[in-house]
Design a protein around this motif. Structure first.
Motif, PDB file in Angstrom:
ATOM      1  N   GLN A 129      28.769  43.569  41.799  1.00 40.90           N
ATOM      2  CA  GLN A 129      30.093  43.260  41.258  1.00 40.90           C
ATOM      3  C   GLN A 129      31.215  43.787  42.148  1.00 40.90           C
ATOM      4  O   GLN A 129      32.258  43.150  42.257  1.00 40.90           O
ATOM      5  CB  GLN A 129      30.261  43.870  39.860  1.00 40.90           C
ATOM      6  CG  GLN A 129      29.704  43.036  38.740  1.00 40.90           C
ATOM      7  CD  GLN A 129      30.044  43.647  37.406  1.00 40.90           C
ATOM      8  OE1 GLN A 129      29.250  44.365  36.834  1.00 40.90           O
ATOM      9  NE2 GLN A 129      31.221  43.354  36.898  1.00 40.90           N
ATOM     10  N   ILE A 130      30.998  44.947  42.741  1.00 40.62           N
ATOM     11  CA  ILE A 130      32.068  45.550  43.548  1.00 40.62           C
ATOM     12  C   ILE A 130      31.895  45.286  45.039  1.00 40.62           C
ATOM     13  O   ILE A 130      32.700  45.734  45.849  1.00 40.62           O
ATOM     14  CB  ILE A 130      32.189  47.072  43.277  1.00 40.62           C
ATOM     15  CG1 ILE A 130      30.926  47.819  43.681  1.00 40.62           C
ATOM     16  CG2 ILE A 130      32.553  47.316  41.819  1.00 40.62           C
ATOM     17  CD1 ILE A 130      31.057  49.328  43.664  1.00 40.62           C
TER      18      ILE A 130
ATOM     19  N   TYR B 259      25.999  52.207  46.653  1.00 43.83           N
ATOM     20  CA  TYR B 259      26.469  52.584  45.322  1.00 43.83           C
ATOM     21  C   TYR B 259      25.742  53.844  44.838  1.00 43.83           C
ATOM     22  O   TYR B 259      26.355  54.761  44.306  1.00 43.83           O
ATOM     23  CB  TYR B 259      26.296  51.450  44.300  1.00 43.83           C
ATOM     24  CG  TYR B 259      26.684  51.930  42.945  1.00 43.83           C
ATOM     25  CD1 TYR B 259      28.020  51.991  42.581  1.00 43.83           C
ATOM     26  CD2 TYR B 259      25.732  52.424  42.055  1.00 43.83           C
ATOM     27  CE1 TYR B 259      28.400  52.513  41.359  1.00 43.83           C
ATOM     28  CE2 TYR B 259      26.107  52.947  40.838  1.00 43.83           C
ATOM     29  CZ  TYR B 259      27.434  52.990  40.494  1.00 43.83           C
ATOM     30  OH  TYR B 259      27.802  53.534  39.296  1.00 43.83           O
TER      31      TYR B 259
ATOM     32  N   VAL C   2      39.719  51.313  47.986  1.00 43.54           N
ATOM     33  CA  VAL C   2      39.579  49.938  47.499  1.00 43.54           C
ATOM     34  C   VAL C   2      38.360  49.828  46.584  1.00 43.54           C
ATOM     35  O   VAL C   2      38.413  49.175  45.538  1.00 43.54           O
ATOM     36  CB  VAL C   2      39.459  48.954  48.682  1.00 43.54           C
ATOM     37  CG1 VAL C   2      39.131  47.560  48.208  1.00 43.54           C
ATOM     38  CG2 VAL C   2      40.731  48.951  49.504  1.00 43.54           C
ATOM     39  N   VAL C   3      37.275  50.475  46.950  1.00 45.60           N
ATOM     40  CA  VAL C   3      36.063  50.435  46.128  1.00 45.60           C
ATOM     41  C   VAL C   3      36.280  51.205  44.831  1.00 45.60           C
ATOM     42  O   VAL C   3      35.816  50.785  43.763  1.00 45.60           O
ATOM     43  CB  VAL C   3      34.841  50.970  46.913  1.00 45.60           C
ATOM     44  CG1 VAL C   3      33.617  51.085  46.024  1.00 45.60           C
ATOM     45  CG2 VAL C   3      34.557  50.073  48.114  1.00 45.60           C
TER      46      VAL C   3
ATOM     47  N   CYS D  76      39.026  51.387  43.200  1.00 49.08           N
ATOM     48  CA  CYS D  76      39.786  50.466  42.353  1.00 49.08           C
ATOM     49  C   CYS D  76      38.879  49.406  41.741  1.00 49.08           C
ATOM     50  O   CYS D  76      39.004  49.080  40.551  1.00 49.08           O
ATOM     51  CB  CYS D  76      40.910  49.819  43.145  1.00 49.08           C
ATOM     52  SG  CYS D  76      42.207  50.975  43.619  1.00 49.08           S
ATOM     53  N   LYS D  77      37.964  48.875  42.535  1.00 45.57           N
ATOM     54  CA  LYS D  77      37.019  47.882  42.009  1.00 45.57           C
ATOM     55  C   LYS D  77      36.108  48.496  40.951  1.00 45.57           C
ATOM     56  O   LYS D  77      35.789  47.857  39.947  1.00 45.57           O
ATOM     57  CB  LYS D  77      36.179  47.295  43.145  1.00 45.57           C
ATOM     58  CG  LYS D  77      36.967  46.393  44.072  1.00 45.57           C
ATOM     59  CD  LYS D  77      36.076  45.876  45.190  1.00 45.57           C
ATOM     60  CE  LYS D  77      36.837  45.007  46.158  1.00 45.57           C
ATOM     61  NZ  LYS D  77      35.963  44.499  47.232  1.00 45.57           N
TER      62      LYS D  77
ATOM     63  N   ASP E  26      38.001  48.986  37.649  1.00 39.29           N
ATOM     64  CA  ASP E  26      38.194  47.685  37.018  1.00 39.29           C
ATOM     65  C   ASP E  26      36.899  47.197  36.368  1.00 39.29           C
ATOM     66  O   ASP E  26      36.890  46.775  35.210  1.00 39.29           O
ATOM     67  CB  ASP E  26      38.696  46.678  38.056  1.00 39.29           C
ATOM     68  CG  ASP E  26      39.047  45.343  37.432  1.00 39.29           C
ATOM     69  OD1 ASP E  26      39.805  45.334  36.431  1.00 39.29           O
ATOM     70  OD2 ASP E  26      38.584  44.306  37.942  1.00 39.29           O
ATOM     71  N   ALA E  27      35.801  47.279  37.104  1.00 38.46           N
ATOM     72  CA  ALA E  27      34.508  46.803  36.591  1.00 38.46           C
ATOM     73  C   ALA E  27      34.023  47.626  35.396  1.00 38.46           C
ATOM     74  O   ALA E  27      33.382  47.103  34.486  1.00 38.46           O
ATOM     75  CB  ALA E  27      33.456  46.828  37.702  1.00 38.46           C
TER      76      ALA E  27
END
Length: 113
Positions: free
Chosen positions: A38-39, A46, A59-60, A62-63, A66-67
């Motif tokens: 997903q990210i 991960y 950036v990750v 933030c992803k 959000d996820a």
């Protein structure tokens, strides 16, 4: 665009944020592999975030938030009471971190500060 603050320097050796990352992922019913896809990272990468072996780029992060449906401050700092803004002194170090985060966000959005 800078990488932003070093989480290891801010949060210590085995950061609690990685435990909150596991907690949030499990609460969402996601596997490491599913969330990684997903990210946009590998499952191996991960996994290294969850174990604290490596730090996700801004950036990750933030992803991830959000996820997982969590806030960035909760993920990094955990639940804690925050004093009312008018009574909380702002430290110069905090201002530098906020400015760097803002520059990182604007860089991701391809905007200029």
């Amino acid at each position: 665009m800078g990488r932003g603050p070093n989480l290891h320097k801010l949060l210590g050796d085995r950061p609690e944020w990685s435990n909150r990352l596991v907690e949030a992922r499990v609460a969402k019913g996601l596997t490491q592999d599913r969330l990684a896809r997903q990210i946009g990272v590998s499952q191996t990468m991960y996994s290294s975030f969850e174990t604290g072996r490596s730090e996700p780029p801004f950036v990750v992060l933030c992803k991830l938030t959000d996820a997982l449906g969590v806030s960035l401050d909760w993920l990094l700092l955990g639940p804690r009471s925050v004093p009312h803004a008018s009574t909380a002194p702002v430290k110069e170090a905090d201002i530098r971190v906020i400015r760097q985060a803002a520059q990182d966000i604007l860089g991701v959005l391809d905007l200029k500060a």
